[in-house]
Write a protein that holds these residues in place. Structure first.
Motif, short mmCIF file in Angstrom:
data_model
loop_
_atom_site.label_atom_id
_atom_site.label_comp_id
_atom_site.label_asym_id
_atom_site.label_seq_id
_atom_site.Cartn_x
_atom_site.Cartn_y
_atom_site.Cartn_z
N LEU A 54 0.87 -1.17 0.00
CA LEU A 54 0.00 0.00 0.00
C LEU A 54 0.90 1.21 0.00
CD1 LEU A 54 -2.70 -0.97 2.64
CD2 LEU A 54 -2.94 -0.90 0.16
N LEU A 55 0.70 2.11 -0.96
CA LEU A 55 1.49 3.33 -1.04
C LEU A 55 0.87 4.40 -0.16
CD1 LEU A 55 2.27 3.41 -4.87
CD2 LEU A 55 3.57 2.35 -3.02
N PRO A 56 1.65 5.40 0.24
CA PRO A 56 1.14 6.42 1.16
C PRO A 56 -0.11 7.14 0.65
CG PRO A 56 3.50 6.65 0.93
CD PRO A 56 3.06 5.61 -0.06
N GLU A 57 -0.25 7.31 -0.66
CA GLU A 57 -1.43 8.01 -1.17
C GLU A 57 -2.65 7.11 -1.27
OE1 GLU A 57 1.01 6.57 -4.62
OE2 GLU A 57 1.48 7.79 -2.90
N GLY A 58 -2.50 5.82 -0.91
CA GLY A 58 -3.63 4.91 -0.86
C GLY A 58 -3.69 3.89 -1.99
N ALA A 59 -2.81 3.99 -2.98
CA ALA A 59 -2.80 3.04 -4.08
C ALA A 59 -2.31 1.68 -3.59
CB ALA A 59 -1.91 3.54 -5.21
#
Length: 68
Positions: A54-59
């Motif tokens: 999970l990437l910090p921006e939510g992806a």
């Protein structure tokens, strides 16, 4: 609900790769939870044992073996 990206700069020398970089998994581990199968990396990525993330921006990134 999307989380805010980490705003503090990486204190490591050399700095950890950003979350969007292909080598994002080389960032230092800030919190490890092997019993649950995930770790929080310095760049804000939540990395899972199956190589999903999970990437910090939510992806969400699917594990490479599932994406093929």
């Amino acid at each position: 609900m999307m989380r805010e990206p980490l705003r503090t700069p990486c204190p490591h020398k050399p700095p950890c790769p950003p979350a969007q970089a292909p080598d994002r998994y080389r960032a230092h581990v800030l919190a490890a939870h092997p019993e649950q199968g995930w770790s929080l990396l310095c760049n804000g990525v939540i990395a899972f044992d199956d190589l999903g993330a999970l990437l910090p921006e939510g992806a969400a990134l699917v594990p490479a073996r599932l994406a093929a």
